[in-house]
Motif scaffolding. Structure first.
Motif, PDB file in Angstrom:
ATOM      1  N   TYR A   1       6.234  -8.755  -0.249  1.00  0.00           N
ATOM      2  CA  TYR A   1       7.086  -8.557   0.812  1.00  0.00           C
ATOM      3  C   TYR A   1       7.920  -9.642   0.822  1.00  0.00           C
ATOM      4  O   TYR A   1       7.704 -10.869   0.343  1.00  0.00           O
TER       5      TYR A   1
ATOM      6  N   SER B   1      11.658 -11.148   2.562  1.00  0.00           N
ATOM      7  CA  SER B   1      12.499 -11.484   3.757  1.00  0.00           C
ATOM      8  C   SER B   1      13.978 -11.681   3.184  1.00  0.00           C
ATOM      9  O   SER B   1      13.968 -12.824   2.533  1.00  0.00           O
TER      10      SER B   1
ATOM     11  N   ASP C   1      10.693 -12.330  10.265  1.00  0.00           N
ATOM     12  CA  ASP C   1      10.185 -11.810   8.935  1.00  0.00           C
ATOM     13  C   ASP C   1      10.324 -13.115   7.956  1.00  0.00           C
ATOM     14  O   ASP C   1       9.917 -13.209   6.880  1.00  0.00           O
TER      15      ASP C   1
ATOM     16  N   GLY D   1       6.308 -12.485  10.356  1.00  0.00           N
ATOM     17  CA  GLY D   1       6.437 -11.043  10.126  1.00  0.00           C
ATOM     18  C   GLY D   1       5.893 -10.426   8.879  1.00  0.00           C
ATOM     19  O   GLY D   1       5.130  -9.492   8.782  1.00  0.00           O
ATOM     20  N   LEU D   2       6.111 -11.233   7.631  1.00  0.00           N
ATOM     21  CA  LEU D   2       5.638 -10.655   6.354  1.00  0.00           C
ATOM     22  C   LEU D   2       4.174 -10.656   6.226  1.00  0.00           C
ATOM     23  O   LEU D   2       3.432  -9.728   5.820  1.00  0.00           O
TER      24      LEU D   2
ATOM     25  N   LYS E   1       3.128  -7.769   8.133  1.00  0.00           N
ATOM     26  CA  LYS E   1       3.210  -6.485   7.487  1.00  0.00           C
ATOM     27  C   LYS E   1       2.279  -6.221   6.396  1.00  0.00           C
ATOM     28  O   LYS E   1       1.662  -5.029   6.487  1.00  0.00           O
ATOM     29  N   ALA E   2       1.705  -7.410   6.002  1.00  0.00           N
ATOM     30  CA  ALA E   2       0.671  -7.083   4.923  1.00  0.00           C
ATOM     31  C   ALA E   2      -0.729  -6.624   5.575  1.00  0.00           C
ATOM     32  O   ALA E   2      -1.266  -5.632   5.220  1.00  0.00           O
ATOM     33  N   ARG E   3      -0.938  -7.142   6.950  1.00  0.00           N
ATOM     34  CA  ARG E   3      -2.028  -6.687   7.460  1.00  0.00           C
ATOM     35  C   ARG E   3      -2.209  -5.030   7.878  1.00  0.00           C
ATOM     36  O   ARG E   3      -2.909  -4.530   8.232  1.00  0.00           O
ATOM     37  N   GLN E   4      -0.733  -4.931   8.322  1.00  0.00           N
ATOM     38  CA  GLN E   4      -0.551  -3.480   8.711  1.00  0.00           C
ATOM     39  C   GLN E   4      -1.108  -2.660   7.438  1.00  0.00           C
ATOM     40  O   GLN E   4      -1.579  -1.470   7.773  1.00  0.00           O
ATOM     41  N   GLU E   5      -0.584  -3.051   6.374  1.00  0.00           N
ATOM     42  CA  GLU E   5      -0.722  -2.124   5.052  1.00  0.00           C
ATOM     43  C   GLU E   5      -2.328  -2.133   4.452  1.00  0.00           C
ATOM     44  O   GLU E   5      -2.756  -1.285   4.255  1.00  0.00           O
TER      45      GLU E   5
END
Ligand SMILES: [Mg+2]
Length: 172
Positions: free
Chosen positions: A85, A87, A97, A103-104, A107-111
């Motif tokens: 990821y 920024s 981010d 932010g990054l 995002k990783a935990r979302q994926e």
């Protein structure tokens, strides 16, 4: 495991940004280290500030090409990067981010929803990386030779001069 890119995986370019593959040099032993760390930590995720894009010194495609070639070389050495990821925001934007913003990481935990930050390690070469790790409650590993950064030992849990040294420590 979360990893910063410049200064951890590849050599930093003094006073500049890595704008193309010709400027990207792996640090000694990093490709082999990544193969081992993948076995130990399960996931390897890169989180990297690249404001050279925001400054117009390089394009997103330049960044993506470097990313592609880096991952390919790491794969060839038996490792793998689950995700990277970036920024591209300017420091002056104060975007969440951009590390030390979280932010990054989010995002990783979302994926990868199984990621537990409390059970994750963040390795980076700057205090901003360490602040990012702290903000998410991770175990922090400072990869640095910079005396001033090393003196801020409240911001990190472990300190090594390279990712290779960290890997050798884990192997023992
Ligand atoms: Mg760095």
């Amino acid at each position: 495991m979360f990893l910063d890119r410049d200064g951890v995986i590849n050599r930093r370019k003094t006073g500049g940004y890595i704008t193309n593959w010709e400027e990207f040099f792996f640090q000694e032993g990093v490709r082999e280290s990544l193969a081992f760390l993948k076995d130990i930590f399960g996931r390897i995720i890169i989180v990297s500030n690249q404001q050279g894009v925001g400054k117009g010194l390089m394009t997103i495609s330049d960044l993506e090409l470097i990313d592609l070639k880096m991952k390919e070389e790491i794969r060839n050495a038996g490792g793998s990067i689950d995700a990277a990821y970036y920024s591209t925001h300017l420091a002056t934007e104060n975007h969440p981010d951009r590390k030390p913003g979280t932010g990054l990481g989010l995002k990783a935990r979302q994926e990868f929803p199984e990621i537990s930050f409390a059970h994750s390690v963040m390795a980076g070469d700057t205090l901003s990386d360490m602040q990012f790790g702290r903000n998410l409650g991770m175990v922090n590993v400072l990869i640095s030779n910079n005396k001033n950064d090393i003196s801020h030992d409240d911001l990190y849990d472990y300190h090594f001069d390279s990712l290779l040294s960290f890997t050798q420590f884990i192997k023992r």
